[in-house]
Design an enzyme around this catalytic site. Structure first.
Site, PDB file in Angstrom:
ATOM      1  CD  GLU A  35      -2.558   1.641   0.182  1.00 60.02           C
ATOM      2  OE1 GLU A  35      -2.342   2.910  -0.033  1.00 60.02           O
ATOM      3  OE2 GLU A  35      -3.016   0.776  -0.271  1.00 60.02           O
ATOM      4  CB  VAL A 178     -23.393   7.983  -4.318  1.00 63.36           C
ATOM      5  CG1 VAL A 178     -23.098   8.029  -3.042  1.00 63.36           C
ATOM      6  CG2 VAL A 178     -24.625   6.919  -4.963  1.00 63.36           C
ATOM      7  CD  GLU A 198     -26.959  14.019 -13.223  1.00 66.61           C
ATOM      8  OE1 GLU A 198     -26.646  13.270 -14.477  1.00 66.61           O
ATOM      9  OE2 GLU A 198     -26.031  13.809 -12.186  1.00 66.61           O
ATOM     10  N   GLY A 262     -18.143  10.759 -10.500  1.00 61.51           N
ATOM     11  CA  GLY A 262     -17.932   9.526 -10.615  1.00 61.51           C
ATOM     12  C   GLY A 262     -16.718   9.129 -10.284  1.00 61.51           C
ATOM     13  CG  HIS A 435     -46.277  -1.337  16.255  1.00 67.07           C
ATOM     14  ND1 HIS A 435     -46.377  -0.530  15.394  1.00 67.07           N
ATOM     15  CD2 HIS A 435     -46.819  -1.016  17.372  1.00 67.07           C
ATOM     16  CE1 HIS A 435     -47.216   0.332  15.760  1.00 67.07           C
ATOM     17  NE2 HIS A 435     -47.160   0.232  17.085  1.00 67.07           N
TER      18      HIS A 435
END
Length: 457
Positions: A35, A178, A198, A262, A435
């Protein structure tokens, strides 16, 4: 050059890479994890975890702002950007320390440095060479931009947006997916004036149209502006502002522009193609077993075409490690992977949209049902609107589950089970949902599709 030999060498320590390392080690393999930055990758340090910390801070701000509606006297004095940053960094640091400890406890060798795949399938890091019986490519992704749109100054990618040490007064967001809607939600809760641009006709364009339209209505009520269906043309910045021009000539001005169009696969210049790996538009092509076509060479995570999600990376990393060890985990179709967008209200889904179901099975073979959260007691208590939509094949299994509302991401696992196990609504309808919980809304949809609605007509 020094050669180091391992059973498994993994290039990239993000979600897919470290999951592969942990599972391979569990299965008795000697593992090297390479890494160049910090284990945990984008998700832990610059993506999932820090952005969700911001979203929680934003939720707290909204609760304080609206506290009088539940009879609590409180006032929001402002947003301490430095304090929010400290909180966010503390969360990341704690998770990073835990991950480092886990990797160490498993006996995994972490190699700090930038690795490159050589033609002989070894991985070179500086003057060292790491050779594995199997090699897993897990180099992750980067923030995309658009041609001619350079990140810098007042034009930000998500990494720079996270590092911003102020709350903008006015911000533009290019992209309604997102990342775009999550940052829009944060900044609006912090008091900024936000506009999303968009090019496609809807926000959250990959979701079922019911969720996209519902999110647009909710954002409109929150004062988040958006411009849909027109493509970006250009952006100009000064020392104090940014101006965006669209193809129809409309212009927008703000303090900052976030580019959220993206993420792309981080594979360029790493020697993949020279080693015989098939790469298409930067993505590594694999079979359903995650094999690249080069013997002993696997690929997982964001560099593999499909959903770029951390939990998909975990899944694929684990699967690759198990196959290397001789096990046979079943491939998981993309449609069975849950998807959550953590804006307010949240968007969560699994399976196919109604449109996709109709395209595959025909309109007369698809049935859907929408249950409005206005009928759900717990949703009313926490003050969220939204909906549950379930799509099924006529007289057949559940094909898709789609949720909109605060906290609904916590419900999507039930939807995943329904889709993955090809359950019929009639199978789920007899099961009891506690519930009052938001899960009852999902239960109501299953009841309705089974022909016996309770709290709906």
């Amino acid at each position: 050059m020094t050669t180091h030999e391992f059973d498994v060498v993994i290039l990239g320590g993000g979600s897919g890479g470290y999951a592969a390392a942990l599972r391979a080690s569990e299965l008795g393999k000697k593992v090297a994890l390479i890494e160049k930055d910090k284990v945990g990758g984008t998700c832990l340090h610059r993506g999932c975890i820090p952005t969700k910390a911001l979203l929680h801070a934003a939720e707290v701000a909204d609760h304080i702002r609206d506290s009088s509606s539940v009879g609590v006297t409180a006032s929001l004095e402002g947003i301490d950007a430095a304090g929010v940053k400290s909180y966010r960094e503390g969360i990341v640091a704690k998770k990073f320390k835990g991950l480092e400890g886990l990797i160490k406890a498993r006996g995994i060798t972490v190699v700090a440095g930038e690795g490159r795949l050589d033609p002989d399938r070894s991985v070179r890091v500086g003057d060292d060479r790491y050779v594995g019986a199997d090699v897993v490519l897990a180099t992750g992704s980067y923030s995309r931009s658009l041609p001619g749109l350079e990140i810098g100054g007042r034009i930000l990618a998500s990494e720079q947006a996270l590092a911003l040490e102020e709350v903008p007064e006015k911000v533009l967001i290019l992209g309604g997916g997102v990342i775009g809607v999550e940052f829009a939600s944060v900044w609006r809760s912090f008091g900024a004036e936000v506009t999303i641009i968009e090019a496609l006709p809807h926000l959250a364009p990959n979701e079922d149209i019911a969720l996209s339209k519902g999110l647009e209505r909710a954002f409109r009520r929150r004062g988040i502006a958006y411009n849909l269906g027109v493509r970006f043309q250009s952006a100009e910045q000064t020392e104090s502002s940014v101006t965006v021009t669209l193809e129809d000539g409309k212009t927008f001005d703000a303090d900052y522009l976030l580019v959220a169009v993206g993420r792309g696969p981080a594979t360029a210049g790493l020697g993949f193609e020279e080693a015989g790996v098939t790469v298409d538009r930067g993505f590594v092509i694999v079979d359903e077993q995650l094999r690249t076509g080069v013997p002993g060479l696997w690929a997982v995570g964001d560099i593999v075409p499909g959903l770029q999600l951390a939990h998909r990376g975990f899944l694929q990393g684990i699967a690759a490690a198990e196959r290397i060890a001789g096990l046979s985990p079943a491939p998981v179709p993309e449609s069975q992977i849950p998807r959550v967008t953590y804006c307010s209200p949240e968007v969560a889904s699994v399976g196919v949209t109604e449109e996709a179901a109709i395209a595959e099975h025909g309109a007369d073979q698809v049935v859907s049902y929408e249950y409005n959260l206005a009928g759900n007691g717990k949703s009313e208590i926490i003050g969220t609107g939204g909906l549950v939509k379930v799509v099924r094949q006529k007289d057949g299994p559940v094909l898709g589950v789609h949720l909109l509302g605060d906290r609904v991401g916590e419900l999507i696992t039930e939807g995943q089970l329904a889709v993955a196990w090809e359950a019929h609504p009639e199978d789920i309808a007899p099961l009891i949902h506690a519930h009052p919980t938001q899960s009852e809304a999902l239960g109501e949809a299953f009841l309705a599709l089974a022909g016996k609605p309770l709290h709906a007509l």
